[in-house]
Scaffold this motif. Structure first.
Motif, mmCIF file in Angstrom:
data_model
loop_
_atom_site.group_PDB
_atom_site.id
_atom_site.type_symbol
_atom_site.label_atom_id
_atom_site.label_comp_id
_atom_site.label_asym_id
_atom_site.label_seq_id
_atom_site.Cartn_x
_atom_site.Cartn_y
_atom_site.Cartn_z
ATOM 1 N N TYR A 160 -6.404 7.500 -0.051
ATOM 2 C CA TYR A 160 -7.985 8.385 -0.060
ATOM 3 C C TYR A 160 -7.565 10.157 0.442
ATOM 4 O O TYR A 160 -7.971 10.873 -0.586
ATOM 5 N N ILE A 211 -13.516 3.034 5.244
ATOM 6 C CA ILE A 211 -11.913 3.939 5.740
ATOM 7 C C ILE A 211 -12.171 5.225 6.446
ATOM 8 O O ILE A 211 -13.108 5.837 5.859
ATOM 9 N N ILE A 255 1.081 -1.111 -0.544
ATOM 10 C CA ILE A 255 -0.038 0.192 -0.102
ATOM 11 C C ILE A 255 1.126 1.284 0.150
ATOM 12 O O ILE A 255 0.562 2.343 -0.974
ATOM 13 N N TYR A 256 1.951 1.575 0.791
ATOM 14 C CA TYR A 256 3.022 2.243 0.709
ATOM 15 C C TYR A 256 3.359 2.832 -0.948
ATOM 16 O O TYR A 256 3.609 3.549 -1.258
ATOM 17 N N MET A 270 -14.986 6.601 0.436
ATOM 18 C CA MET A 270 -14.230 5.725 1.890
ATOM 19 C C MET A 270 -14.821 5.956 2.765
ATOM 20 O O MET A 270 -14.287 4.196 3.014
ATOM 21 N N THR A 279 -9.484 11.366 7.719
ATOM 22 C CA THR A 279 -8.820 12.128 8.900
ATOM 23 C C THR A 279 -8.518 13.675 8.692
ATOM 24 O O THR A 279 -9.434 14.099 8.228
ATOM 25 N N GLU A 327 -5.336 -3.919 1.296
ATOM 26 C CA GLU A 327 -6.751 -3.248 1.967
ATOM 27 C C GLU A 327 -5.840 -1.509 1.721
ATOM 28 O O GLU A 327 -4.717 -1.282 1.567
ATOM 29 N N LEU A 328 -7.139 -1.201 1.322
ATOM 30 C CA LEU A 328 -7.202 0.941 1.565
ATOM 31 C C LEU A 328 -7.020 0.961 2.249
ATOM 32 O O LEU A 328 -7.092 0.303 3.674
ATOM 33 N N ASN A 329 -6.412 1.947 2.266
ATOM 34 C CA ASN A 329 -6.206 3.170 3.709
ATOM 35 C C ASN A 329 -6.887 4.556 3.851
ATOM 36 O O ASN A 329 -6.363 4.737 1.859
ATOM 37 N N SER A 330 -6.680 5.150 4.717
ATOM 38 C CA SER A 330 -6.795 6.343 4.223
ATOM 39 C C SER A 330 -6.297 7.823 3.342
ATOM 40 O O SER A 330 -6.442 8.363 2.939
ATOM 41 N N VAL A 331 -5.174 7.090 3.107
ATOM 42 C CA VAL A 331 -4.083 7.571 3.176
ATOM 43 C C VAL A 331 -3.825 8.328 1.479
ATOM 44 O O VAL A 331 -3.770 8.794 1.396
ATOM 45 N N LYS A 345 -17.049 2.353 2.295
ATOM 46 C CA LYS A 345 -16.301 1.308 2.534
ATOM 47 C C LYS A 345 -15.295 1.031 3.877
ATOM 48 O O LYS A 345 -14.970 -0.090 4.136
#
Length: 280
Positions: free
Chosen positions: A144, A172, A106-107, A167, A175, A138-142, A170
């Motif tokens: 998006y 997520i 994901i990074y 987001m 933030t 797995e997606l994350n907030s970053v 889903k």
RNA sequence: UUCACAAGAUA
């Protein structure tokens, strides 16, 4: 080795690369086993200082010692290239990474997407994002947040809001970075009063608006020349226990200067210095 | 023990 790695990390964070490299030499002299983490930490330090050449040299060095670069290593170097706007080279490294049998995480996607967006290639970023959606990652907030910031800066709030809904749907969590980007985008369209409503929406999401969000709003009012509203925001900040920082003051001082009120500008400069924040 | 995202001015 773990202890030394932690020390090297601390030195790199403090911008003290010379000491960090010295410590590396000491580790070697003492016969300590260097590992991927040792090298990745140093490469990270180099890349943050913009010393990409050094970073690539360290990678060669680790290979010579029989330590195989991992996805972290690639992420760091790709990030360094992206920060210099060298997206073509970043893409080459990305390909090399896969050729070596390493799986992007994901990074890796996050860094590449951000690189494209900041190089004004949002569509390419979006394409990578779509590719990411089709993966089992797995997606994350970053990720998006990265796209939301890009669309917001472009004034494409429709797409930014769409991603924000997406987001949420889903699971997520948005933030502070999500909201500060949205606020900044809406402010950029001159709708600062509307942007202010996001503060309440944040609280509904269980987020406490931070100094970045407030500073974005202040910047919006400054651009509109509504300097009277700046005081309102500052009061709201302090009643929420949020202190203005150097950027907040810079925005306010710039706003007063551009509106021709040098006296108020000077007042805020004094206030800032009194708080122990040094102007730059 | 190592990796990515948000707010500002700058001739």
């Amino acid at each position: 080795t773990v202890t030394s790695n932690a020390l090297i990390h601390g030195l790199c964070e403090a911008g003290n690369m010379l000491e960090a490299v010295r410590l590396l030499k000491v580790m070697l002299e003492r016969g300590l086993q260097l590992d991927k983490i040792t090298y990745n930490t140093l490469i990270s330090g180099c890349c943050k200082e913009g010393k990409l050449e050094e970073g690539f040299k360290l990678r060669e060095e680790m290979v010579k010692r029989g330590i195989v670069p991992d996805t972290f290593t690639y992420n760091l170097l790709i990030h360094g290239l992206c920060n210099k706007g060298k997206m073509d080279e970043a893409v080459m490294l990305w390909n090399e990474c896969r050729r070596n049998g390493l799986v992007p995480n994901i990074y890796t996607y996050g860094v590449m997407i951000d690189g494209f967006c900041k190089a004004d290639k949002i569509e390419e970023g979006k394409n990578l994002f779509n590719e990411l959606l089709s993966q089992k990652i797995e997606l994350n907030s970053v990720v998006y947040n990265t796209l939301i910031r890009a669309y917001s800066r472009n004034g494409n709030m429709a797409e930014a809001f769409r991603l924000h809904d997406d987001m949420r749907s889903k699971g997520i969590p948005p933030t502070c970075a999500t909201y500060s980007s949205l606020i900044n985008g809406v402010c950029g369209l001159g709708q600062v009063d509307d942007a202010k409503c996001f503060l309440d929406e944040m609280r509904k999401d269980g987020l406490l608006p931070n100094v970045v969000c407030y500073t974005a709003l202040i910047g919006g009012y400054c651009k509109l020349g509504q300097m009277d509203k700046v005081g309102d925001i500052l009061r709201e900040m302090s009643s929420n226990g949020i202190q203005p920082n150097k950027i907040t003051y810079t925005v306010i001082i710039d706003g007063y200067c551009k509106s021709g009120d040098m006296k108020e500008a000077a007042k805020f400069l004094d206030e800032m210095v009194e708080k122990g924040i040094s102007p730059d």
